[in-house]
Scaffold this active site. Structure first.
Site, PDB file in Angstrom:
ATOM      1  N   CYS A  35       0.848  -1.194   0.000  1.00 42.48           N
ATOM      2  CA  CYS A  35       0.000   0.000   0.000  1.00 42.48           C
ATOM      3  C   CYS A  35       0.888   1.250   0.000  1.00 42.48           C
ATOM      4  O   CYS A  35       2.002   1.221   0.513  1.00 42.48           O
ATOM      5  CB  CYS A  35      -0.874  -0.049   1.260  1.00 42.48           C
ATOM      6  N   GLY A  36       0.362   2.331  -0.538  1.00 40.56           N
ATOM      7  CA  GLY A  36       1.082   3.599  -0.491  1.00 40.56           C
ATOM      8  C   GLY A  36       1.309   4.090   0.936  1.00 40.56           C
ATOM      9  O   GLY A  36       2.205   4.900   1.186  1.00 40.56           O
TER      10      GLY A  36
END
Length: 160
Positions: A35-36
């Site tokens: 995930c970012g």
């Protein structure tokens, strides 16, 4: 239903009882390794290291419901988090935080602490819930709220 009546499995399938954390503040986070927001693992680990001996437990609940950002298996996820992100706080097996198969812990937390625009629904990875040492849901934090910004609430709950 009370927080201390709830359980979850570890990645190895062992039962992790929330009652084991009586008297401790617990920070619950739905996590994902692709995930970012994954850089938050570093901040979560810093909180864990700084306050684990003062009464804080950080628990990561890996979830693959948001764009398949947790592709790891229960078997590889723990090792990936240790090697790639330095995580030493406990992780659970992969769970769901929304929908028909929502894990009981997230059903309970969402019923006690509603989110903003989306109501109780978890909108993304790294949504966080802080539980008091008495087992009461205290505060819910948006995915973009960094672990650093939660520190003052942790210190308040731990009376530091």
């Amino acid at each position: 239903m009370e927080f201390y009546n709830l359980n979850v499995n570890t990645p190895k399938g062992e039962i992790l009882k929330m009652s084991d954390f009586k008297g401790k503040a617990v920070l619950i986070v739905n996590t994902a390794t692709k995930c970012g927001l994954t850089p938050q693992f570093e901040g979560l680990e810093k909180l864990h290291q700084k306050y684990k001996d003062k009464g804080l437990v950080v628990l990561g609940f890996p979830c693959n419901q948001f764009l398949n950002q947790e592709p790891e298996t229960n078997e590889t996820m723990e090792e990936n988090c240790k090697v790639n992100f330095g995580v030493t706080f406990p992780l659970t097996e992969k769970i769901e935080v929304n929908g028909e198969n929502t894990h009981e812990i997230f059903k309970y937390l969402k019923s006690k602490l509603r989110g903003g625009l989306f109501g109780s629904k978890i909108k993304w990875n790294f949504t966080k819930f802080l539980i008091t040492p008495e087992g009461k849901p205290y505060k819910r934090y948006a995915p973009t709220t960094t672990p650093f910004k939660i520190e003052k609430d942790i210190k308040q709950l731990l009376q530091l």
